[in-house]
Design a protein around this motif. Structure first.
Motif, PDB file in Angstrom:
ATOM      1  N   ASP A 194       8.274  -0.500  -2.578  1.00  0.00           N
ATOM      2  CA  ASP A 194       6.885  -0.685  -3.001  1.00  0.00           C
ATOM      3  C   ASP A 194       5.948  -0.339  -1.835  1.00  0.00           C
ATOM      4  O   ASP A 194       5.570  -1.195  -1.048  1.00  0.00           O
ATOM      5  CB  ASP A 194       6.682  -2.135  -3.461  1.00  0.00           C
ATOM      6  N   LYS A 195       5.578   0.945  -1.755  1.00  0.00           N
ATOM      7  CA  LYS A 195       4.779   1.412  -0.615  1.00  0.00           C
ATOM      8  C   LYS A 195       3.417   0.739  -0.551  1.00  0.00           C
ATOM      9  O   LYS A 195       2.893   0.503   0.543  1.00  0.00           O
ATOM     10  CB  LYS A 195       4.617   2.932  -0.675  1.00  0.00           C
ATOM     11  N   THR A 196       2.849   0.384  -1.699  1.00  0.00           N
ATOM     12  CA  THR A 196       1.553  -0.308  -1.713  1.00  0.00           C
ATOM     13  C   THR A 196       1.689  -1.691  -1.079  1.00  0.00           C
ATOM     14  O   THR A 196       0.863  -2.089  -0.256  1.00  0.00           O
ATOM     15  CB  THR A 196       1.011  -0.426  -3.152  1.00  0.00           C
ATOM     16  N   LEU A 197       2.740  -2.412  -1.449  1.00  0.00           N
ATOM     17  CA  LEU A 197       2.989  -3.728  -0.855  1.00  0.00           C
ATOM     18  C   LEU A 197       3.206  -3.603   0.655  1.00  0.00           C
ATOM     19  O   LEU A 197       2.647  -4.383   1.427  1.00  0.00           O
ATOM     20  CB  LEU A 197       4.203  -4.396  -1.510  1.00  0.00           C
ATOM     21  N   LEU A 198       4.004  -2.626   1.062  1.00  0.00           N
ATOM     22  CA  LEU A 198       4.257  -2.429   2.491  1.00  0.00           C
ATOM     23  C   LEU A 198       2.951  -2.159   3.234  1.00  0.00           C
ATOM     24  O   LEU A 198       2.722  -2.701   4.320  1.00  0.00           O
ATOM     25  CB  LEU A 198       5.245  -1.278   2.719  1.00  0.00           C
ATOM     26  N   GLN A 199       2.101  -1.349   2.643  1.00  0.00           N
ATOM     27  CA  GLN A 199       0.802  -1.057   3.253  1.00  0.00           C
ATOM     28  C   GLN A 199      -0.041  -2.332   3.336  1.00  0.00           C
ATOM     29  O   GLN A 199      -0.648  -2.612   4.367  1.00  0.00           O
ATOM     30  CB  GLN A 199       0.076   0.019   2.436  1.00  0.00           C
ATOM     31  N   ASN A 200      -0.061  -3.118   2.268  1.00  0.00           N
ATOM     32  CA  ASN A 200      -0.830  -4.372   2.262  1.00  0.00           C
ATOM     33  C   ASN A 200      -0.312  -5.363   3.298  1.00  0.00           C
ATOM     34  O   ASN A 200      -1.087  -6.131   3.869  1.00  0.00           O
ATOM     35  CB  ASN A 200      -0.811  -5.012   0.873  1.00  0.00           C
ATOM     36  N   LEU A 201       0.999  -5.358   3.550  1.00  0.00           N
ATOM     37  CA  LEU A 201       1.593  -6.242   4.559  1.00  0.00           C
ATOM     38  C   LEU A 201       1.384  -5.697   5.966  1.00  0.00           C
ATOM     39  O   LEU A 201       1.614  -6.401   6.949  1.00  0.00           O
ATOM     40  CB  LEU A 201       3.089  -6.420   4.301  1.00  0.00           C
ATOM     41  N   GLY A 202       1.000  -4.430   6.066  1.00  0.00           N
ATOM     42  CA  GLY A 202       0.819  -3.799   7.376  1.00  0.00           C
ATOM     43  C   GLY A 202       2.128  -3.357   8.014  1.00  0.00           C
ATOM     44  O   GLY A 202       2.213  -3.190   9.239  1.00  0.00           O
ATOM     45  N   ILE A 203       3.155  -3.138   7.191  1.00  0.00           N
ATOM     46  CA  ILE A 203       4.469  -2.738   7.703  1.00  0.00           C
ATOM     47  C   ILE A 203       4.385  -1.345   8.327  1.00  0.00           C
ATOM     48  O   ILE A 203       3.887  -0.409   7.714  1.00  0.00           O
ATOM     49  CB  ILE A 203       5.539  -2.758   6.581  1.00  0.00           C
ATOM     50  N   THR A 204       4.887  -1.245   9.565  1.00  0.00           N
ATOM     51  CA  THR A 204       4.889   0.033  10.289  1.00  0.00           C
ATOM     52  C   THR A 204       6.304   0.557  10.503  1.00  0.00           C
ATOM     53  O   THR A 204       6.483   1.730  10.822  1.00  0.00           O
ATOM     54  CB  THR A 204       4.226  -0.131  11.674  1.00  0.00           C
ATOM     55  N   HIS A 205       7.297  -0.316  10.359  1.00  0.00           N
ATOM     56  CA  HIS A 205       8.692   0.042  10.607  1.00  0.00           C
ATOM     57  C   HIS A 205       9.574  -0.605   9.537  1.00  0.00           C
ATOM     58  O   HIS A 205       9.340  -1.767   9.171  1.00  0.00           O
ATOM     59  CB  HIS A 205       9.157  -0.458  11.984  1.00  0.00           C
ATOM     60  N   VAL A 206      10.570   0.143   9.067  1.00  0.00           N
ATOM     61  CA  VAL A 206      11.510  -0.376   8.077  1.00  0.00           C
ATOM     62  C   VAL A 206      12.934  -0.191   8.585  1.00  0.00           C
ATOM     63  O   VAL A 206      13.298   0.892   9.044  1.00  0.00           O
ATOM     64  CB  VAL A 206      11.350   0.337   6.716  1.00  0.00           C
ATOM     65  N   VAL A 207      13.703  -1.272   8.502  1.00  0.00           N
ATOM     66  CA  VAL A 207      15.140  -1.212   8.753  1.00  0.00           C
ATOM     67  C   VAL A 207      15.820  -1.430   7.402  1.00  0.00           C
ATOM     68  O   VAL A 207      15.647  -2.478   6.786  1.00  0.00           O
ATOM     69  CB  VAL A 207      15.610  -2.300   9.749  1.00  0.00           C
ATOM     70  N   ASN A 208      16.564  -0.425   6.956  1.00  0.00           N
ATOM     71  CA  ASN A 208      17.316  -0.522   5.712  1.00  0.00           C
ATOM     72  C   ASN A 208      18.767  -0.822   6.074  1.00  0.00           C
ATOM     73  O   ASN A 208      19.478   0.036   6.579  1.00  0.00           O
ATOM     74  CB  ASN A 208      17.207   0.795   4.939  1.00  0.00           C
TER      75      ASN A 208
END
Length: 182
Positions: free
Chosen positions: A48-62
């Motif tokens: 959910d890229k919109t949620l990630l943007q709203n959370l201010g996420i800059t880095h993702v570890v999958n």
């Protein structure tokens, strides 16, 4: 027993950790901030890229990277400014996650040092991602395994599989020994 060994708090047995993980459980959502600017979430959160943007996420570890798992990868985030780190891990007790502890901790540490916000996720945000976050808190923050579990469980219910718990116990013992020598 030497005085050095006495000052090292013993790593609890796996059954003790399971008791700690299952104590005081409470409803948690799809994503939770478990340390300042460090989040654990599930696959739906990561997608959910919109949620990630709203959370201010800059880095993702999958922690469930790869075509057989959650195949996001850097291409999935190419239209964002999110930096990606993938760990192709299977959530089974026989999988050795420990080779990924250090490199993932370095990635998270670097991101947080740059004032970033990190989402660590797997399928449900309970086992693989939680184990990697616990390892980060132990390696980079200096917490014991018990302290790391207590910190994360304040915000999110987690339950790394028994194999991952055993690997974290080994890490805890190794780090405790290193600390006692310095």
């Amino acid at each position: 027993m030497s005085s050095e060994e006495e000052s090292v708090a013993p790593t609890p047995p796996t059954c003790g950790l399971l008791g700690l993980l299952l104590k005081n459980r409470h409803p948690t959502g799809a994503v939770n901030e478990v340390w300042p600017d460090l989040f654990i979430g599930n696959a739906a959160t990561a997608q959910d890229k919109t949620l990630l943007q709203n959370l201010g996420i800059t880095h993702v570890v999958n922690a469930a990277d790869g075509p057989q798992h959650i195949d996001t990868g850097p291409r999935f985030y190419k239209d964002t400014n999110i930096l990606y780190h993938g760990v192709e891990a299977t959530d089974c007790r026989g999988f050795d996650l420990s080779p990924f502890f250090s490199e993932t901790s370095d990635f998270i540490h670097r991101a947080l040092s740059e004032k970033g916000k990190v989402l660590v996720h797997c399928a449900r945000g309970i086992s693989r991602s939680a184990a990697l976050v616990l390892a980060f808190l132990m390696i980079k923050v200096g917490l014991t395994l018990v302290e790391a579990v207590e910190v994360v469980c304040r915000s999110r219910n987690i339950l790394p599989n028994v194999g991952f718990l055993n690997q974290l116990c080994e890490l805890d013992s190794t780090l405790a020994l290193q600390r006692s020598k310095t």
